[in-house]
Design an enzyme around this catalytic site. Structure first.
Site, PDB file in Angstrom:
ATOM      1  N   ASP A  53       0.815  -1.206   0.000  1.00 10.78           N
ATOM      2  CA  ASP A  53       0.000   0.000   0.000  1.00 10.78           C
ATOM      3  C   ASP A  53       0.855   1.264   0.000  1.00 10.78           C
ATOM      4  O   ASP A  53       0.455   2.289  -0.553  1.00 10.78           O
ATOM      5  CB  ASP A  53      -0.931   0.006   1.217  1.00 10.78           C
ATOM      6  CG  ASP A  53      -2.125  -0.927   1.031  1.00 10.78           C
ATOM      7  OD1 ASP A  53      -2.374  -1.341  -0.115  1.00 10.78           O
ATOM      8  OD2 ASP A  53      -2.794  -1.235   2.031  1.00 10.78           O
ATOM      9  N   GLY A  54       2.037   1.207   0.619  1.00 12.47           N
ATOM     10  CA  GLY A  54       2.917   2.366   0.603  1.00 12.47           C
ATOM     11  C   GLY A  54       3.357   2.728  -0.807  1.00 12.47           C
ATOM     12  O   GLY A  54       3.370   3.900  -1.190  1.00 12.47           O
TER      13      GLY A  54
ATOM     14  N   GLU B 135      -6.282   9.153   4.237  1.00  9.18           N
ATOM     15  CA  GLU B 135      -6.668   9.961   5.380  1.00  9.18           C
ATOM     16  C   GLU B 135      -5.725  11.133   5.599  1.00  9.18           C
ATOM     17  O   GLU B 135      -4.564  11.110   5.184  1.00  9.18           O
ATOM     18  CB  GLU B 135      -6.724   9.126   6.667  1.00  9.18           C
ATOM     19  CG  GLU B 135      -5.397   8.782   7.283  1.00  9.18           C
ATOM     20  CD  GLU B 135      -4.650   7.669   6.608  1.00  9.18           C
ATOM     21  OE1 GLU B 135      -3.436   7.847   6.375  1.00  9.18           O
ATOM     22  OE2 GLU B 135      -5.252   6.622   6.296  1.00  9.18           O
TER      23      GLU B 135
ATOM     24  N   ARG C 172       2.501  15.175  25.444  1.00  4.23           N
ATOM     25  CA  ARG C 172       1.410  16.128  25.605  1.00  4.23           C
ATOM     26  C   ARG C 172       0.096  15.544  25.108  1.00  4.23           C
ATOM     27  O   ARG C 172       0.067  14.662  24.245  1.00  4.23           O
ATOM     28  CB  ARG C 172       1.709  17.416  24.812  1.00  4.23           C
ATOM     29  CG  ARG C 172       2.996  18.117  25.178  1.00  4.23           C
ATOM     30  CD  ARG C 172       2.916  18.790  26.528  1.00  4.23           C
ATOM     31  NE  ARG C 172       1.907  19.827  26.566  1.00  4.23           N
ATOM     32  CZ  ARG C 172       2.124  21.107  26.263  1.00  4.23           C
ATOM     33  NH1 ARG C 172       3.337  21.495  25.866  1.00  4.23           N
ATOM     34  NH2 ARG C 172       1.179  22.004  26.372  1.00  4.23           N
TER      35      ARG C 172
ATOM     36  N   ASP D  18      -4.941  12.009  21.205  1.00  5.28           N
ATOM     37  CA  ASP D  18      -3.667  11.893  20.494  1.00  5.28           C
ATOM     38  C   ASP D  18      -3.749  12.516  19.110  1.00  5.28           C
ATOM     39  O   ASP D  18      -2.743  12.918  18.533  1.00  5.28           O
ATOM     40  CB  ASP D  18      -3.261  10.429  20.359  1.00  5.28           C
ATOM     41  CG  ASP D  18      -2.728   9.847  21.657  1.00  5.28           C
ATOM     42  OD1 ASP D  18      -2.414  10.640  22.574  1.00  5.28           O
ATOM     43  OD2 ASP D  18      -2.645   8.609  21.762  1.00  5.28           O
TER      44      ASP D  18
ATOM     45  N   THR E 248     -10.358   1.389   5.632  1.00  2.85           N
ATOM     46  CA  THR E 248      -9.748   0.121   6.040  1.00  2.85           C
ATOM     47  C   THR E 248      -8.265   0.282   6.382  1.00  2.85           C
ATOM     48  O   THR E 248      -7.566  -0.708   6.548  1.00  2.85           O
ATOM     49  CB  THR E 248      -9.892  -0.927   4.915  1.00  2.85           C
ATOM     50  OG1 THR E 248      -9.418  -0.369   3.687  1.00  2.85           O
ATOM     51  CG2 THR E 248     -11.339  -1.350   4.747  1.00  2.85           C
TER      52      THR E 248
ATOM     53  N   TYR F  60      -5.704   3.472   8.405  1.00  4.66           N
ATOM     54  CA  TYR F  60      -5.465   4.046   9.735  1.00  4.66           C
ATOM     55  C   TYR F  60      -6.783   4.200  10.500  1.00  4.66           C
ATOM     56  O   TYR F  60      -6.875   3.900  11.697  1.00  4.66           O
ATOM     57  CB  TYR F  60      -4.772   5.398   9.559  1.00  4.66           C
ATOM     58  CG  TYR F  60      -4.182   6.011  10.797  1.00  4.66           C
ATOM     59  CD1 TYR F  60      -4.362   5.455  12.062  1.00  4.66           C
ATOM     60  CD2 TYR F  60      -3.416   7.177  10.709  1.00  4.66           C
ATOM     61  CE1 TYR F  60      -3.805   6.031  13.194  1.00  4.66           C
ATOM     62  CE2 TYR F  60      -2.859   7.760  11.838  1.00  4.66           C
ATOM     63  CZ  TYR F  60      -3.063   7.192  13.079  1.00  4.66           C
ATOM     64  OH  TYR F  60      -2.518   7.770  14.192  1.00  4.66           O
ATOM     65  N   ALA F  61      -7.834   4.661   9.820  1.00  2.00           N
ATOM     66  CA  ALA F  61      -9.127   4.868  10.476  1.00  2.00           C
ATOM     67  C   ALA F  61      -9.679   3.561  11.035  1.00  2.00           C
ATOM     68  O   ALA F  61     -10.279   3.529  12.116  1.00  2.00           O
ATOM     69  CB  ALA F  61     -10.120   5.491   9.499  1.00  2.00           C
TER      70      ALA F  61
ATOM     71  N   SER G 296      -7.883   1.004  12.113  1.00  2.00           N
ATOM     72  CA  SER G 296      -7.088   0.681  13.294  1.00  2.00           C
ATOM     73  C   SER G 296      -7.499   1.517  14.497  1.00  2.00           C
ATOM     74  O   SER G 296      -7.359   1.085  15.640  1.00  2.00           O
ATOM     75  CB  SER G 296      -5.600   0.909  13.008  1.00  2.00           C
ATOM     76  OG  SER G 296      -5.148   0.083  11.950  1.00  2.00           O
TER      77      SER G 296
END
Length: 346
Positions: free
Chosen positions: A87-88, A163, A173, A192, A203, A205-206, A208
């Site tokens: 995917d990268g 995304e 922080r 975060d 399907t 980062y979102a 996960s």
């Protein structure tokens, strides 16, 4: 998502009469390089011109190929960009294809490869479909990301296929954010970060971060908080015409926005990020008839035979006949009711 067939006059018969294919390859593995070479040889024999990126050409060593620099014009005049990697690699190639009318298709040679259309064992089918111009094209929604300072002055922007992640720079922080939809404040919390995603990126980062899986033909925007300190911090699905705004504080907590993990823009203290639908989609070439649901089952190894199918046994050393798949109507499975299967338990 809009599905269209490649017009014969423009896709398969370009103005100069020369069909071009750009190869975007993960050159860190010998098996991928070998596959790229054999694929290029076949395409060249079929009369197509193979184009390579200058930072990959030396490793690939494909004779007779055009070599172009990596940049917005790399895919100019190309009919299809064939991606060989994970995917990268696909997201890297999307930067090239989006600037042109070229369509992307990927051969999954990574770990998951959810964006890829083809697995290595079906490369021949993909190449044949391209040679004969027997593929369809989907237009996938992308995001336009704009960053503003505390005075509302635009300071930078980018785009994303998967995304845009608003995230804290300092891990120690907590990032306080204010969420607004279409200019109206909705909620605020510490977290975060916050993801604004497309259905294509649902399907990634979102997913996960606990977001919903959205079929790619659904036109919508997603907003998914990550590790939020709040009771109301659920994923949101909005209209594709909405504007998602994430405001950050002016208290010294540094933040940035990352697009597809490839492009970053710093967010000024007290600034905000506006995310909306971009007017330029990414075109995906589809050569396989598999549905999105089939891809979910294959990529995540989802059980489709029902949880009862694996219960019970027929005795020591004997396997219980597998249950009938009621979804696929698999006639090869044992179709008898469970009370007729020797040793089966209800």
């Amino acid at each position: 998502m809009t599905a269209v067939q490649p017009p014969e006059s423009t896709a398969c018969t370009p103005a100069d009469g020369v069909r071009r294919v750009l190869l975007a390859v993960h050159t860190g593995r010998a098996d991928i390089i070998d596959l790229a070479r054999t694929s290029a040889e076949r395409l060249q024999k079929a009369g197509l011109v193979v184009r390579l990126l200058d930072d990959e050409a030396a490793d690939l060593g494909i004779e007779g190929a055009e070599v172009v620099p990596f940049g917005p014009e790399a895919a100019d005049g190309a009919e299809v960009v064939i991606v060989m990697g994970g995917d990268g690699t696909f997201l890297r190639a999307a930067e090239l294809a989006r600037a042109t009318d070229a369509a992307l298709t990927g051969v999954n040679l990574g770990k998951v490869g959810f964006l890829a259309e083809t697995e290595p064992e079906t490369v021949e089918e993909t190449l044949s479909a391209i040679e004969q111009c027997e593929y369809s094209v989907e237009e996938r929604l992308t995001l336009q990301v704009d960053v503003f300072d505390a005075d509302g002055v635009w300071t930078g922007g980018t785009w994303a296929l998967n995304e845009a992640s608003v995230e804290k720079v300092e891990r120690s922080r907590v990032l306080d954010v204010v969420i607004a939809i279409d200019g109206r404040p909705l909620t605020s919390f510490g977290c975060d970060g916050v993801l604004a995603a497309t259905p294509t990126g649902s399907t990634a980062y979102a997913f996960s971060a606990g977001g919903p899986v959205v079929w790619p033909d659904v036109e919508a925007l997603l907003l998914v908080p990550t590790n939020a300190h709040a009771l109301f911090a659920r994923p949101l699905v909005t209209s594709p015409e909405s504007v998602l705004t994430v405001g950050v504080p002016a208290d010294g907590t540094r933040a940035r926005v990352s697009a597809d993990g490839r492009r970053t823009v710093e967010i000024p203290l007290g600034g905000r990020v506006d995310v909306r639908r971009s007017d330029r989609p990414v075109r995906i070439a589809r050569v396989q008839p598999r549905s999105f649901g089939d891809r979910l089952v294959a990529k995540f190894g989802l059980p489709v035979r029902g949880f009862r199918g694996g219960r019970g046994h027929a005795g020591p050393g004997q396997e219980l006949p597998r249950a009938r798949n009621v979804l696929l109507r698999d006639d090869t499975a044992d179709a008898r009711p469970r009370d007729e299967v020797p040793g089966a338990q209800a």
